[in-house]
Write a protein that holds these residues in place. Sequence first.
Motif, PDB file in Angstrom:
ATOM      1  N   VAL A 196       0.923  -1.100   0.027  1.00  0.00           N
ATOM      2  CA  VAL A 196      -0.057  -0.206   0.099  1.00  0.00           C
ATOM      3  C   VAL A 196       1.060   1.204  -0.031  1.00  0.00           C
ATOM      4  N   ASP A 197       1.873   1.220   0.992  1.00  0.00           N
ATOM      5  CA  ASP A 197       2.723   2.488   0.929  1.00  0.00           C
ATOM      6  C   ASP A 197       3.573   2.511  -0.187  1.00  0.00           C
ATOM      7  N   ARG A 198       4.136   1.324  -0.837  1.00  0.00           N
ATOM      8  CA  ARG A 198       4.807   1.296  -2.021  1.00  0.00           C
ATOM      9  C   ARG A 198       3.868   1.939  -3.321  1.00  0.00           C
ATOM     10  N   LEU A 199       2.951   1.669  -3.084  1.00  0.00           N
ATOM     11  CA  LEU A 199       2.071   2.147  -4.432  1.00  0.00           C
ATOM     12  C   LEU A 199       1.953   3.637  -4.313  1.00  0.00           C
ATOM     13  N   GLU A 200       1.765   4.198  -3.067  1.00  0.00           N
ATOM     14  CA  GLU A 200       1.773   5.541  -2.988  1.00  0.00           C
ATOM     15  C   GLU A 200       2.875   6.300  -3.412  1.00  0.00           C
ATOM     16  N   ARG A 201       4.085   5.710  -2.981  1.00  0.00           N
ATOM     17  CA  ARG A 201       5.354   6.338  -3.539  1.00  0.00           C
ATOM     18  C   ARG A 201       5.542   6.315  -4.871  1.00  0.00           C
ATOM     19  N   VAL A 202       5.029   5.325  -5.489  1.00  0.00           N
ATOM     20  CA  VAL A 202       5.241   4.949  -6.944  1.00  0.00           C
ATOM     21  C   VAL A 202       4.533   5.993  -7.906  1.00  0.00           C
ATOM     22  N   ALA A 203       3.046   5.902  -7.214  1.00  0.00           N
ATOM     23  CA  ALA A 203       2.106   6.862  -7.881  1.00  0.00           C
ATOM     24  C   ALA A 203       2.460   8.603  -7.839  1.00  0.00           C
ATOM     25  N   LEU A 204       2.916   8.533  -6.637  1.00  0.00           N
ATOM     26  CA  LEU A 204       3.697  10.129  -6.627  1.00  0.00           C
ATOM     27  C   LEU A 204       4.719  10.381  -7.610  1.00  0.00           C
ATOM     28  N   THR A 205       5.677   9.422  -7.564  1.00  0.00           N
ATOM     29  CA  THR A 205       6.452   9.777  -8.938  1.00  0.00           C
ATOM     30  C   THR A 205       5.989   9.691 -10.117  1.00  0.00           C
ATOM     31  N   ALA A 206       4.888   8.693 -10.366  1.00  0.00           N
ATOM     32  CA  ALA A 206       4.465   8.486 -11.994  1.00  0.00           C
ATOM     33  C   ALA A 206       3.651   9.867 -12.196  1.00  0.00           C
ATOM     34  N   ALA A 207       3.076  10.555 -11.107  1.00  0.00           N
ATOM     35  CA  ALA A 207       2.092  11.762 -11.336  1.00  0.00           C
ATOM     36  C   ALA A 207       3.377  12.945 -11.788  1.00  0.00           C
ATOM     37  N   ARG A 208       4.462  13.125 -11.169  1.00  0.00           N
ATOM     38  CA  ARG A 208       5.412  13.937 -11.595  1.00  0.00           C
ATOM     39  C   ARG A 208       6.037  13.688 -12.997  1.00  0.00           C
ATOM     40  N   ILE A 209       6.300  12.411 -13.372  1.00  0.00           N
ATOM     41  CA  ILE A 209       6.916  11.966 -14.629  1.00  0.00           C
ATOM     42  C   ILE A 209       5.756  12.337 -15.748  1.00  0.00           C
ATOM     43  N   LEU A 210       4.494  12.190 -15.515  1.00  0.00           N
ATOM     44  CA  LEU A 210       3.446  12.165 -16.354  1.00  0.00           C
ATOM     45  C   LEU A 210       3.308  13.723 -16.936  1.00  0.00           C
ATOM     46  N   ALA A 211       3.437  14.629 -16.060  1.00  0.00           N
ATOM     47  CA  ALA A 211       3.508  16.039 -16.412  1.00  0.00           C
ATOM     48  C   ALA A 211       4.593  16.482 -17.494  1.00  0.00           C
ATOM     49  N   ARG A 212       5.682  15.515 -17.343  1.00  0.00           N
ATOM     50  CA  ARG A 212       6.459  16.027 -18.763  1.00  0.00           C
ATOM     51  C   ARG A 212       6.011  15.367 -19.972  1.00  0.00           C
ATOM     52  N   PHE A 213       5.399  14.381 -19.945  1.00  0.00           N
ATOM     53  CA  PHE A 213       4.716  13.835 -21.100  1.00  0.00           C
ATOM     54  C   PHE A 213       3.432  14.511 -21.679  1.00  0.00           C
ATOM     55  N   ILE A 214       2.772  15.374 -20.898  1.00  0.00           N
ATOM     56  CA  ILE A 214       1.428  16.067 -21.334  1.00  0.00           C
ATOM     57  C   ILE A 214       2.008  17.443 -21.746  1.00  0.00           C
ATOM     58  N   ASP A 215       1.318  17.915 -22.987  1.00  0.00           N
ATOM     59  CA  ASP A 215       1.378  19.326 -23.323  1.00  0.00           C
ATOM     60  C   ASP A 215       0.160  19.593 -24.165  1.00  0.00           C
ATOM     61  N   SER A 216       0.164  21.095 -24.509  1.00  0.00           N
ATOM     62  CA  SER A 216      -1.037  21.396 -25.116  1.00  0.00           C
ATOM     63  C   SER A 216      -1.178  20.733 -26.583  1.00  0.00           C
ATOM     64  N   ASN A 217      -2.617  20.493 -27.052  1.00  0.00           N
ATOM     65  CA  ASN A 217      -3.052  19.905 -28.105  1.00  0.00           C
ATOM     66  C   ASN A 217      -2.872  18.378 -28.106  1.00  0.00           C
ATOM     67  N   MET A 218      -2.955  17.684 -26.742  1.00  0.00           N
ATOM     68  CA  MET A 218      -2.744  16.388 -26.612  1.00  0.00           C
ATOM     69  C   MET A 218      -3.888  15.876 -26.201  1.00  0.00           C
ATOM     70  N   THR A 219      -4.138  14.509 -26.436  1.00  0.00           N
ATOM     71  CA  THR A 219      -5.208  13.557 -25.898  1.00  0.00           C
ATOM     72  C   THR A 219      -4.463  12.399 -25.039  1.00  0.00           C
ATOM     73  N   LEU A 220      -5.082  12.409 -23.735  1.00  0.00           N
ATOM     74  CA  LEU A 220      -4.561  11.616 -22.667  1.00  0.00           C
ATOM     75  C   LEU A 220      -5.435  10.415 -22.427  1.00  0.00           C
ATOM     76  N   GLY A 221      -5.284   9.192 -22.660  1.00  0.00           N
ATOM     77  CA  GLY A 221      -6.285   7.971 -22.284  1.00  0.00           C
ATOM     78  C   GLY A 221      -5.818   7.648 -20.933  1.00  0.00           C
ATOM     79  N   ILE A 222      -6.731   7.199 -20.153  1.00  0.00           N
ATOM     80  CA  ILE A 222      -6.559   6.839 -18.692  1.00  0.00           C
ATOM     81  C   ILE A 222      -7.432   5.539 -18.702  1.00  0.00           C
ATOM     82  N   ALA A 223      -6.905   4.505 -18.067  1.00  0.00           N
ATOM     83  CA  ALA A 223      -7.683   3.317 -17.570  1.00  0.00           C
ATOM     84  C   ALA A 223      -7.849   3.385 -16.208  1.00  0.00           C
ATOM     85  N   TRP A 224      -8.958   3.163 -15.831  1.00  0.00           N
ATOM     86  CA  TRP A 224      -9.450   3.519 -14.349  1.00  0.00           C
ATOM     87  C   TRP A 224      -8.931   2.318 -13.453  1.00  0.00           C
ATOM     88  N   GLY A 225      -8.745   2.448 -12.323  1.00  0.00           N
ATOM     89  CA  GLY A 225      -8.222   1.451 -11.362  1.00  0.00           C
ATOM     90  C   GLY A 225      -7.580   1.835 -10.380  1.00  0.00           C
TER      91      GLY A 225
END
Length: 322
Positions: A93-122
Amino acid sequence: MVDAERDDERTRGALRAAQMYYMQDLTMEAIARELHTSRSTVSRLLSHARQSGLVDIQIRSPFDAASHTERDLSARYGVAVHLVPTPPDVSDVDRLERVALTAARILARFIDSNMTLGIAWGSTVSAISRHLAAKDTHNVTVVQMNGAGSYLTTGIDVTSEILRRFGEAYGAKVQHFPVPAFFDDPATKDAVWRERSTRRVLDIQSRMDVALFGLGSPFAEVPSQVYIGGYLDDGDFATLDRDEVVGDVATVFYRVDGSWQDIELNQRATGPAFDELRRVARRVCVIAGEQKLPSLRGALNARLITDLVIDEGSARRLLATP
């Protein structure tokens, strides 16, 4: 208007504190004196600056561009690996939170204007959504990749909060996909897929620039929603067992060798077929916990991943397995 003015004032304060702290190397005590406030208030302003995206902190190692583990995994599987340091004795559970926090920061590098982001809920994407930092973009669309309804729920309660967080973080338009996670009959799915309202969402999905997903797994300590949320009955589980399924991406199941097309339940699934998913330029997979390694091996063998965010222990275990 009062709330808006208060938010603007807080943002200005956070920006000024961040400029003094990060650009002028002033201590928090010195900033507090200059702003005529307390050290604890300065700490809160700096925290707000990071969380709201005013400040983007990056770490550049003076040693290797990537660790040996990252390089070796990248060479073996042909993916970009983003390793998250985690203590060996931390819970999943704690490991997931740490990985999720890092993933959220990394994802911001990949998102820019005029883009479409698909997410799979879970569970994984939900955890990521709680750590997103705001990024100023325009003309971004966030689209749900697979349905979430079942005979027990419409699925709106599962997906709406996740989509809202992504939409707010990137100033994006949000597109729900109001269909079941699995249809009862493949013929019903075929009929719904011919409807104009459904085709409109499928068309948005076909233009995805980035796809973000965790891996559904029947083995994980943090249970995957598909397996515990009433989406599958005993007959479905028996079918998955017979077909030797090790995981799913957006409700589409696969085996450890990456095969998926002849799995019976996939005829009723609403996530994108893997041939379609592989057309997305950047496909970001986030996992935490060694129990998901069979699912990860299958997804890698299916060539579903371009970027992998993974905890250090699981990465080393994956590398140690032939």
